[in-house]
Design an enzyme around this catalytic site. Structure first.
Site, mmCIF file in Angstrom:
data_model
loop_
_atom_site.group_PDB
_atom_site.id
_atom_site.type_symbol
_atom_site.label_atom_id
_atom_site.label_comp_id
_atom_site.label_asym_id
_atom_site.label_seq_id
_atom_site.Cartn_x
_atom_site.Cartn_y
_atom_site.Cartn_z
ATOM 1 N N GLY A 72 -19.194 -8.704 71.209
ATOM 2 C CA GLY A 72 -20.340 -8.472 70.350
ATOM 3 C C GLY A 72 -20.311 -7.130 69.656
ATOM 4 O O GLY A 72 -20.749 -7.009 68.501
ATOM 5 N N THR A 73 -19.820 -6.098 70.323
ATOM 6 C CA THR A 73 -19.777 -4.763 69.709
ATOM 7 C C THR A 73 -18.888 -4.750 68.479
ATOM 8 O O THR A 73 -19.280 -4.246 67.418
ATOM 9 C CB THR A 73 -19.307 -3.721 70.735
ATOM 10 O OG1 THR A 73 -20.327 -3.531 71.709
ATOM 11 C CG2 THR A 73 -18.997 -2.383 70.066
ATOM 12 N N ASN A 162 -32.128 -7.035 73.912
ATOM 13 C CA ASN A 162 -31.478 -7.177 75.219
ATOM 14 C C ASN A 162 -32.241 -6.494 76.344
ATOM 15 O O ASN A 162 -32.103 -6.880 77.505
ATOM 16 C CB ASN A 162 -30.045 -6.629 75.163
ATOM 17 C CG ASN A 162 -29.989 -5.134 74.952
ATOM 18 O OD1 ASN A 162 -30.711 -4.590 74.135
ATOM 19 N ND2 ASN A 162 -29.108 -4.462 75.678
ATOM 20 N N GLN A 190 -28.001 -12.002 72.514
ATOM 21 C CA GLN A 190 -28.890 -12.421 73.593
ATOM 22 C C GLN A 190 -29.594 -13.750 73.296
ATOM 23 O O GLN A 190 -30.216 -14.329 74.192
ATOM 24 C CB GLN A 190 -29.937 -11.336 73.867
ATOM 25 C CG GLN A 190 -29.366 -10.036 74.385
ATOM 26 C CD GLN A 190 -28.754 -10.176 75.773
ATOM 27 O OE1 GLN A 190 -29.113 -11.054 76.542
ATOM 28 N NE2 GLN A 190 -27.823 -9.288 76.092
ATOM 29 N N HIS A 210 -19.284 -13.535 76.687
ATOM 30 C CA HIS A 210 -19.673 -13.398 78.089
ATOM 31 C C HIS A 210 -21.167 -13.550 78.329
ATOM 32 O O HIS A 210 -21.612 -13.494 79.470
ATOM 33 C CB HIS A 210 -19.163 -12.072 78.677
ATOM 34 C CG HIS A 210 -19.726 -10.846 78.033
ATOM 35 N ND1 HIS A 210 -19.312 -10.381 76.823
ATOM 36 C CD2 HIS A 210 -20.660 -9.969 78.463
ATOM 37 C CE1 HIS A 210 -19.958 -9.273 76.519
ATOM 38 N NE2 HIS A 210 -20.797 -9.011 77.499
ATOM 39 N N THR A 246 -2.668 -10.408 66.439
ATOM 40 C CA THR A 246 -2.487 -11.757 66.994
ATOM 41 C C THR A 246 -3.749 -12.217 67.701
ATOM 42 O O THR A 246 -4.283 -11.521 68.560
ATOM 43 C CB THR A 246 -1.305 -11.769 67.976
ATOM 44 O OG1 THR A 246 -0.127 -11.351 67.281
ATOM 45 C CG2 THR A 246 -1.099 -13.159 68.549
ATOM 46 N N CYS A 334 -24.702 -1.404 78.377
ATOM 47 C CA CYS A 334 -23.770 -0.972 77.333
ATOM 48 C C CYS A 334 -23.742 0.530 77.109
ATOM 49 O O CYS A 334 -22.922 1.031 76.355
ATOM 50 C CB CYS A 334 -24.101 -1.681 76.023
ATOM 51 S SG CYS A 334 -23.987 -3.483 76.165
#
Length: 391
Positions: A72-73, A162, A190, A210, A246, A334
């Site tokens: 997400g970051t 969040n 979220q 995740h 890749t 985070c």
């Protein structure tokens, strides 16, 4: 997790077995590089294309809109910085109006959003307006309308917070941005698995694997293909030139699998977990003097309950909960190594000392009524056992 009640899914949800099983072939036999033009690359390339199309279908977007990222970051960074700089490049080439140099966000956004905006202001000279939310974390249409300007290039506001769980009316807010000619991005990390991801009217949204049951290390920046974007990672031109390197085929397949399952279960899970959550909140507030809910009482993600326990320490409550077999958190996972009070809570007007008493409970979709009630009793006991020592 054996024998413990895990209530920190806002940080990371348990990995779904189906996602692991879907990923395994691309970690083992089908190991080829998807950019290779031979038989070892064709299978992974087809799997990557299929994963992209499956994610796009859940979002109601096109496969060409989907860029796989490391999480997400990175997705927030690519969407925010990439779209803003892309708009500048388009303007300089004479294909659009003169460059817009203003960004709108709010002070309660995820660190990845705020840091991306700060980078644009510090390095590239953009100006920013932070819309002040209401005391429950709501950014109103009126406040946003007052903040946008003729030179606003981007509005970036989170779908679901969040730390406090408050849900924004993204279609309405995106409409205001578009009326001003600005792009709109939302961090929907979220929201996935709990709220609808279609019909939002946004130009870009960010997701993290995740949070929905994929392994850590995979995310998506879903950006409408019509929007010009400057890549942040340069090289061989993978991901339609937006993210060279890749591709992680196995995790892309795992992400698509987990997202599809979360979406298929969403309506039933949201209704069931919200009822458990509501009982949990009511029980805790009735039994713990000085406790108060943070975030909206009505518009919040179904699995989210967050409190400040006055006259205690949030970290001490967490330790006591751990001793009682319940795992929760004090807010965002985070901000590594930070012992500062939550920037979200202080932005809502909560004093720093009180903000440091915050505890967040985020329920998995599998939680039962009995587990919810047991968690409430553990939270009450933990708060009561510590209240006198912090009086």
């Amino acid at each position: 997790m054996t024998g413990r009640l895990y209530l920190d899914t806002a940080a990371a949800a348990p990995v779904r077995r189906e996602a692991l099983e879907a990923a395994w072939p691309y970690l083992a036999g089908a190991f080829g590089n998807p950019s290779s033009h031979h038989e070892f690359g064709r299978g992974p390339a087809e799997a990557l294309a299929d994963a992209r199309a499956r994610v796009a279908k859940v979002l109601g977007m096109r496969a060409t809109d989907i860029t796989f990222t490391s999480g997400g970051t990175e997705a927030d960074n690519l969407a925010i910085i990439g779209m803003v700089l892309g708009a500048q490049t388009q303007a300089r080439t004479g294909t659009a109006e003169p460059p817009r140099r203003h960004i709108v966000t709010s002070p309660i956004e995820h660190e990845a959003v705020l840091a991306s905006v700060e980078f644009l202001t510090r390095v590239h000279g953009f100006t920013v307006t932070e819309v002040v939310p209401t005391s429950d974390g709501t950014v109103t249409e009126e406040a946003l309308a007052a903040a946008v300007r003729p030179d606003t290039v981007l509005v970036t506001l989170g779908y679901a917070n969040n730390e406090i769980g408050t849900v924004a009316d993204i279609p309405a807010l995106a409409g205001i941005a578009h009326e001003a000619g600005a792009l709109f991005h939302t961090d929907a990390v979220q929201a996935a698995g709990w709220l609808t991801l279609t019909g939002l009217g946004v130009d870009a949204l960010s997701l993290a694997g995740h949070k929905v049951g994929a392994p850590k290390g995979i995310g998506v920046a879903a950006i409408r293909a019509r929007v010009p974007v400057e890549p942040l990672i340069h090289g061989g031109g993978q991901e339609s030139g937006l993210r060279s390197g890749t591709e992680n085929v196995a995790l892309a397949v795992a992400f698509a699998t987990a997202l599809e399952l979360a979406e298929a279960e969403r309506t039933e899970a949201a209704d069931r977990v919200q009822a458990i959550r509501d009982e949990f909140i009511a029980t805790v507030l009735a039994a713990v003097p000085g406790a108060f809910l943070t975030g909206s009482t009505e518009s919040r993600t179904p699995n989210h309950a967050s409190f400040c326990f006055s006259n205690t320490s949030g970290e001490a409550v967490l330790l006591e909960l751990e001793r009682r077999g319940v795992t929760a958190s004090s807010g965002s996972a985070c901000a590594v190594g930070s012992d500062e009070p939550s920037h979200v809570l202080t932005a809502l007007g909560i004093e720093a000392e009180v903000a440091q008493t915050s505890v967040r409970f985020t329920f998995p979709s599998s939680i039962t009524v009995e587990q919810g009630r047991a968690a409430a009793q553990s939270a009450i006991a933990a708060a009561e056992s510590l209240a006198t020592s912090f009086a």
